[in-house]
Design a protein around this motif. Structure first.
Motif, PDB file in Angstrom:
ATOM      1  N   LEU A  73      30.690 -26.010  -2.316  1.00  0.00           N
ATOM      2  CA  LEU A  73      29.631 -25.679  -1.367  1.00  0.00           C
ATOM      3  C   LEU A  73      28.576 -24.732  -1.921  1.00  0.00           C
ATOM      4  CD1 LEU A  73      31.633 -25.263   1.953  1.00  0.00           C
ATOM      5  CD2 LEU A  73      30.324 -27.231   1.163  1.00  0.00           C
ATOM      6  N   MET A  74      28.960 -23.804  -2.799  1.00  0.00           N
ATOM      7  CA  MET A  74      28.003 -22.844  -3.348  1.00  0.00           C
ATOM      8  C   MET A  74      27.186 -23.519  -4.443  1.00  0.00           C
ATOM      9  SD  MET A  74      30.274 -19.354  -3.621  1.00  0.00           S
ATOM     10  CE  MET A  74      29.043 -18.423  -4.471  1.00  0.00           C
ATOM     11  N   PRO A  75      25.867 -23.510  -4.324  1.00  0.00           N
ATOM     12  CA  PRO A  75      25.062 -24.121  -5.386  1.00  0.00           C
ATOM     13  C   PRO A  75      25.042 -23.220  -6.616  1.00  0.00           C
ATOM     14  CG  PRO A  75      23.641 -23.098  -3.784  1.00  0.00           C
ATOM     15  CD  PRO A  75      25.044 -22.977  -3.245  1.00  0.00           C
ATOM     16  N   SER A  76      24.810 -23.825  -7.765  1.00  0.00           N
ATOM     17  CA  SER A  76      24.653 -23.016  -8.968  1.00  0.00           C
ATOM     18  C   SER A  76      23.321 -22.278  -8.894  1.00  0.00           C
ATOM     19  CB  SER A  76      24.719 -23.887 -10.222  1.00  0.00           C
ATOM     20  OG  SER A  76      23.593 -24.724 -10.276  1.00  0.00           O
ATOM     21  N   GLU A  77      23.226 -21.232  -9.648  1.00  0.00           N
ATOM     22  CA  GLU A  77      22.025 -20.404  -9.620  1.00  0.00           C
ATOM     23  C   GLU A  77      20.792 -21.212 -10.039  1.00  0.00           C
ATOM     24  OE1 GLU A  77      21.278 -15.881 -10.922  1.00  0.00           O
ATOM     25  OE2 GLU A  77      22.007 -17.193 -12.496  1.00  0.00           O
ATOM     26  N   GLN A  78      20.938 -22.054 -11.035  1.00  0.00           N
ATOM     27  CA  GLN A  78      19.808 -22.856 -11.509  1.00  0.00           C
ATOM     28  C   GLN A  78      19.348 -23.839 -10.436  1.00  0.00           C
ATOM     29  OE1 GLN A  78      18.172 -22.332 -14.326  1.00  0.00           O
ATOM     30  NE2 GLN A  78      16.683 -23.849 -13.668  1.00  0.00           N
ATOM     31  N   ALA A  79      20.296 -24.489  -9.763  1.00  0.00           N
ATOM     32  CA  ALA A  79      19.926 -25.444  -8.712  1.00  0.00           C
ATOM     33  C   ALA A  79      19.243 -24.736  -7.548  1.00  0.00           C
ATOM     34  CB  ALA A  79      21.162 -26.188  -8.222  1.00  0.00           C
ATOM     35  N   ALA A  80      19.685 -23.537  -7.225  1.00  0.00           N
ATOM     36  CA  ALA A  80      19.062 -22.788  -6.127  1.00  0.00           C
ATOM     37  C   ALA A  80      17.651 -22.355  -6.502  1.00  0.00           C
ATOM     38  CB  ALA A  80      19.910 -21.574  -5.776  1.00  0.00           C
ATOM     39  N   MET A  81      17.411 -22.041  -7.774  1.00  0.00           N
ATOM     40  CA  MET A  81      16.076 -21.623  -8.195  1.00  0.00           C
ATOM     41  C   MET A  81      15.111 -22.804  -8.242  1.00  0.00           C
ATOM     42  SD  MET A  81      17.053 -18.761 -11.106  1.00  0.00           S
ATOM     43  CE  MET A  81      15.807 -19.390 -12.163  1.00  0.00           C
ATOM     44  N   ASP A  82      15.634 -24.003  -8.476  1.00  0.00           N
ATOM     45  CA  ASP A  82      14.778 -25.187  -8.554  1.00  0.00           C
ATOM     46  C   ASP A  82      14.276 -25.641  -7.197  1.00  0.00           C
ATOM     47  OD1 ASP A  82      15.086 -25.197 -11.264  1.00  0.00           O
ATOM     48  OD2 ASP A  82      16.622 -26.758 -11.279  1.00  0.00           O
ATOM     49  N   ARG A  83      14.995 -25.298  -6.137  1.00  0.00           N
ATOM     50  CA  ARG A  83      14.608 -25.730  -4.785  1.00  0.00           C
ATOM     51  C   ARG A  83      13.723 -24.675  -4.141  1.00  0.00           C
ATOM     52  NH1 ARG A  83      20.568 -27.305  -2.869  1.00  0.00           N
ATOM     53  NH2 ARG A  83      20.796 -29.123  -4.169  1.00  0.00           N
ATOM     54  N   PRO A  84      12.741 -25.106  -3.399  1.00  0.00           N
ATOM     55  CA  PRO A  84      11.932 -24.119  -2.666  1.00  0.00           C
ATOM     56  C   PRO A  84      12.760 -23.552  -1.508  1.00  0.00           C
ATOM     57  CG  PRO A  84      11.226 -26.338  -2.128  1.00  0.00           C
ATOM     58  CD  PRO A  84      12.260 -26.464  -3.225  1.00  0.00           C
ATOM     59  N   SER A  85      12.512 -22.286  -1.202  1.00  0.00           N
ATOM     60  CA  SER A  85      13.280 -21.655  -0.124  1.00  0.00           C
ATOM     61  C   SER A  85      12.780 -22.067   1.257  1.00  0.00           C
ATOM     62  CB  SER A  85      13.242 -20.145  -0.260  1.00  0.00           C
ATOM     63  OG  SER A  85      11.908 -19.698  -0.182  1.00  0.00           O
TER      64      SER A  85
END
Length: 84
Positions: free
Chosen positions: A65-77
């Motif tokens: 369930l927890m996204p990786s840091e890189q995947a979270a940075m690639d998506r807009p908030s």
């Protein structure tokens, strides 16, 4: 599933790229709550002694369930402006 990943990322629950041992769940939880990775891992293991077996289920679920840091940075908030 993307909504769940986005919600976790919005609340700061991401698996960091550095300081991983397995999937980075304890390092991510430690970072979220202001702990270094090793104290977070020790607390996770101590919790295993208090409530046996629960972490064996919780850790893989959080790893999914927890996204990786890189995947979270690639998506807009936020979704951004919409055009009508």
């Amino acid at each position: 599933m993307n909504d769940i990943h986005q919600t976790f990322a919005d609340h700061g629950f991401v698996r960091p790229r550095e300081d991983r041992v397995l999937a980075g769940v304890c390092a991510g939880l430690g970072r979220r709550f202001g702990l270094a990775p090793w104290p977070a891992r020790i607390l996770f293991i101590l919790l295993l002694f208090v409530i046996p077996g629960s972490q064996i289920l919780v850790y893989p679920i959080l790893a999914i369930l927890m996204p990786s840091e890189q995947a979270a940075m690639d998506r807009p908030s936020y979704p951004g402006p919409t055009t009508a």
